[in-house]
Each structure stands twice: as C-alpha cells, then as structure tokens.
Design a protein around this motif. Sequence first.
Motif, PDB file in Angstrom:
ATOM      1  N   ARG A  75       9.178 -52.930 -88.286  1.00  0.00           N
ATOM      2  CA  ARG A  75      10.026 -52.968 -86.898  1.00  0.00           C
ATOM      3  C   ARG A  75      10.848 -53.809 -87.770  1.00  0.00           C
ATOM      4  O   ARG A  75      12.039 -54.307 -87.277  1.00  0.00           O
ATOM      5  N   ALA A  76       9.891 -54.215 -89.890  1.00  0.00           N
ATOM      6  CA  ALA A  76      10.800 -55.184 -89.523  1.00  0.00           C
ATOM      7  C   ALA A  76      12.119 -53.937 -90.452  1.00  0.00           C
ATOM      8  O   ALA A  76      12.933 -55.167 -91.345  1.00  0.00           O
ATOM      9  N   GLY A  77      12.306 -53.366 -90.425  1.00  0.00           N
ATOM     10  CA  GLY A  77      13.178 -52.314 -91.410  1.00  0.00           C
ATOM     11  C   GLY A  77      12.856 -51.815 -92.789  1.00  0.00           C
ATOM     12  O   GLY A  77      14.175 -50.951 -92.971  1.00  0.00           O
ATOM     13  N   VAL A  78      11.530 -51.414 -92.891  1.00  0.00           N
ATOM     14  CA  VAL A  78      10.756 -50.991 -93.831  1.00  0.00           C
ATOM     15  C   VAL A  78      11.153 -48.934 -93.338  1.00  0.00           C
ATOM     16  O   VAL A  78       9.957 -48.501 -92.713  1.00  0.00           O
ATOM     17  N   ILE A  79      12.087 -48.360 -93.035  1.00  0.00           N
ATOM     18  CA  ILE A  79      12.061 -46.949 -92.782  1.00  0.00           C
ATOM     19  C   ILE A  79      11.180 -46.133 -93.537  1.00  0.00           C
ATOM     20  O   ILE A  79      10.474 -45.275 -93.150  1.00  0.00           O
ATOM     21  N   GLY A  80      10.539 -46.229 -95.054  1.00  0.00           N
ATOM     22  CA  GLY A  80      10.031 -45.354 -95.434  1.00  0.00           C
ATOM     23  C   GLY A  80       8.884 -45.867 -95.033  1.00  0.00           C
ATOM     24  O   GLY A  80       7.480 -44.657 -95.391  1.00  0.00           O
ATOM     25  N   LEU A  81       8.271 -46.543 -94.152  1.00  0.00           N
ATOM     26  CA  LEU A  81       7.181 -46.610 -93.168  1.00  0.00           C
ATOM     27  C   LEU A  81       6.923 -45.298 -91.983  1.00  0.00           C
ATOM     28  O   LEU A  81       5.971 -46.100 -90.877  1.00  0.00           O
ATOM     29  N   ARG A  82       7.998 -45.643 -92.021  1.00  0.00           N
ATOM     30  CA  ARG A  82       7.488 -45.149 -90.311  1.00  0.00           C
ATOM     31  C   ARG A  82       7.105 -43.972 -90.113  1.00  0.00           C
ATOM     32  O   ARG A  82       6.445 -44.614 -88.928  1.00  0.00           O
ATOM     33  N   THR A 121      10.675 -37.677 -81.367  1.00  0.00           N
ATOM     34  CA  THR A 121      11.796 -36.040 -81.155  1.00  0.00           C
ATOM     35  C   THR A 121      13.140 -36.918 -81.748  1.00  0.00           C
ATOM     36  O   THR A 121      13.728 -36.284 -81.315  1.00  0.00           O
ATOM     37  N   ASP A 122      12.683 -38.533 -81.136  1.00  0.00           N
ATOM     38  CA  ASP A 122      14.093 -39.800 -81.104  1.00  0.00           C
ATOM     39  C   ASP A 122      13.923 -40.334 -82.370  1.00  0.00           C
ATOM     40  O   ASP A 122      13.396 -41.214 -81.392  1.00  0.00           O
ATOM     41  N   ARG A 123      14.160 -40.576 -83.443  1.00  0.00           N
ATOM     42  CA  ARG A 123      14.364 -42.323 -84.038  1.00  0.00           C
ATOM     43  C   ARG A 123      14.882 -43.045 -83.373  1.00  0.00           C
ATOM     44  O   ARG A 123      14.546 -44.214 -84.238  1.00  0.00           O
ATOM     45  N   LEU A 137      26.626 -49.344 -80.013  1.00  0.00           N
ATOM     46  CA  LEU A 137      26.021 -49.516 -81.446  1.00  0.00           C
ATOM     47  C   LEU A 137      24.980 -49.253 -81.979  1.00  0.00           C
ATOM     48  O   LEU A 137      23.874 -49.917 -80.712  1.00  0.00           O
ATOM     49  N   LEU A 138      25.021 -48.456 -82.857  1.00  0.00           N
ATOM     50  CA  LEU A 138      22.680 -48.233 -82.920  1.00  0.00           C
ATOM     51  C   LEU A 138      23.123 -49.516 -84.553  1.00  0.00           C
ATOM     52  O   LEU A 138      21.999 -49.898 -84.185  1.00  0.00           O
ATOM     53  N   ALA A 139      24.393 -49.322 -85.579  1.00  0.00           N
ATOM     54  CA  ALA A 139      23.269 -50.342 -86.552  1.00  0.00           C
ATOM     55  C   ALA A 139      24.706 -50.493 -87.681  1.00  0.00           C
ATOM     56  O   ALA A 139      26.400 -49.086 -86.707  1.00  0.00           O
ATOM     57  N   ARG A 140      25.144 -50.714 -88.186  1.00  0.00           N
ATOM     58  CA  ARG A 140      26.200 -51.143 -89.144  1.00  0.00           C
ATOM     59  C   ARG A 140      25.680 -50.612 -90.681  1.00  0.00           C
ATOM     60  O   ARG A 140      24.618 -51.724 -90.764  1.00  0.00           O
ATOM     61  N   ALA A 179      18.758 -43.181 -91.151  1.00  0.00           N
ATOM     62  CA  ALA A 179      18.325 -44.009 -90.893  1.00  0.00           C
ATOM     63  C   ALA A 179      17.440 -43.954 -89.793  1.00  0.00           C
ATOM     64  O   ALA A 179      17.257 -42.816 -89.423  1.00  0.00           O
ATOM     65  N   ASP A 180      16.720 -45.104 -88.740  1.00  0.00           N
ATOM     66  CA  ASP A 180      16.091 -45.115 -87.846  1.00  0.00           C
ATOM     67  C   ASP A 180      17.253 -46.141 -87.245  1.00  0.00           C
ATOM     68  O   ASP A 180      17.335 -47.169 -86.904  1.00  0.00           O
ATOM     69  N   LEU A 181      15.968 -46.372 -85.388  1.00  0.00           N
ATOM     70  CA  LEU A 181      16.127 -47.847 -84.650  1.00  0.00           C
ATOM     71  C   LEU A 181      16.120 -49.079 -85.541  1.00  0.00           C
ATOM     72  O   LEU A 181      16.952 -49.553 -85.021  1.00  0.00           O
ATOM     73  N   PHE A 182      14.819 -48.793 -86.898  1.00  0.00           N
ATOM     74  CA  PHE A 182      14.665 -50.594 -87.300  1.00  0.00           C
ATOM     75  C   PHE A 182      15.661 -50.653 -88.682  1.00  0.00           C
ATOM     76  O   PHE A 182      15.807 -52.134 -89.086  1.00  0.00           O
ATOM     77  N   GLY A 183      15.649 -49.375 -88.963  1.00  0.00           N
ATOM     78  CA  GLY A 183      15.888 -49.906 -90.871  1.00  0.00           C
ATOM     79  C   GLY A 183      17.123 -48.570 -91.224  1.00  0.00           C
ATOM     80  O   GLY A 183      17.113 -47.530 -90.649  1.00  0.00           O
ATOM     81  N   HIS A 184      17.235 -48.452 -92.107  1.00  0.00           N
ATOM     82  CA  HIS A 184      18.128 -47.344 -93.295  1.00  0.00           C
ATOM     83  C   HIS A 184      17.707 -47.773 -94.523  1.00  0.00           C
ATOM     84  O   HIS A 184      17.275 -48.735 -95.327  1.00  0.00           O
TER      85      HIS A 184
END
Length: 223
Positions: A75-82, A121-123, A137-140, A179-184
């Motif tokens: 949730r804090a943006g660590v996409i590697g832990l998705r 099915t939808d990150r 907008l999802l992210a910049r 990228a996903d909802l929380f991080g990139h």
Amino acid sequence: MIRRPGHSVNASVAREPVALPAVLGLDLDLAVANVARWGGDTGLFGTSLGAGLAAAPNATETAAVQDLAAVAAWRAGVIGLRTDALRAASSCLDAGLADAVGATLGMPGPDVAGFVEGQRTDRFFWPAWQHLGRAYLLARIGGFAGLGGPWLAHPGDVIAAGDGRWLVEVGEELWEVDADLFGHSVSLAADDPAGTGDPVGTPGVRVVSVPTSYLLEVVREAA
C-alpha cells in the motif's frame, strides 16, 4: 490532481505520525528501513500498518502481523511486494481479519474480498472508482533529474511491454516502467527488451508522454 510523481489513490491519504506497537516476531525498524530501500513511502507504511493493527487488537499470531505488514508495504508503494501482499491479504481474509486488511488498505472491510479478486485481473482496480464512467488519472511517474526524477531528457514514445509494464524512449536511452494502483518502479531497460512482454499491454490503461512535462501520466480510459 497530482502535481508531482505519485498515485491518485493517495491524493487524500493522511500521513500522521503513528507510534507502532512492539510486535513479537516483527522487527519494525527493519521493516521501515526495507520499505525505504525498496522505494516505498515510510510515512504511509506506518499509517497503514498502524491502522491495520488497531483494527485487529487480538491478532497476536506473528504470521498474521507479518501479513498485514506486507499489505501495508505494498500500500505504501513497494510494487515488488504486490504478489506477496495479495497472498497475505487472502490469508488474513481466511483468518477473519477483513476489517484489519481494510483498515490497512484504506477501505471498508466488506470491500476487501472484492478488491483482492479484482486485483488479480486488473492491477489498477480500486472499488471506489468502478463506476466513474469517465477517464481518470491513475498516476504520474518519472520527472526531471534536477528535481529528483530519473530523466535528463523529455520522455518520448511509450511502448506497451506487458501487464502494467511499458518501455519509454528518453533521449538515446530506453527505460522500463512497472506500475500498479499503489506504486511503480522506473529503471533502465535491458539491452534487448524485445519479446519480453505482451504487446497488448494493459487493457483500458495507457501511459501518455505530456509535451510540457518530464512526467508520464498513467490514465484509465473511459469505459
């Protein structure tokens, strides 16, 4: 909505300092250090984990607390832990900790099961955005190196490279965005990235290079 690199899901999230309790079997100082090392927001990690633990005062099993920590780090943006976080969220649901996971993620407990299923099915799935009926907008992502971003040149063409993955031409270099909802994450692409992903990309999501900015915009198209 966002004037710097970041994700829209965090636009109204408070990052109040949270005193996390001592938890048997979990080194919180190490967890915070790892979140920082992996590119996450340590303030958001503390806020999210603190909310989850407060919603589960009887969660004394070390495994359950570690699962909540994994969800909080994602949730804090660590996409590697998705992948690990989705597994951890499912384990918490099985243990009757839906409210704790919901508090960690920032949603009502009854919405967690649907969120976890949707994320498979939808990150970029977020329950509150299901029926907006418009593009949003999802992210910049990215930015000028002189302001802490990764790039010295303006990002150019963007090429789909798989689910949540894009290749971006920046000057003479090719960069990979995940990228996903929380991080990139943003990194230089491999020497020969051809054939490494699905050219179809992520249905309904596109990454746009804006002529007046060093930031890429990740946009969900109107349904």
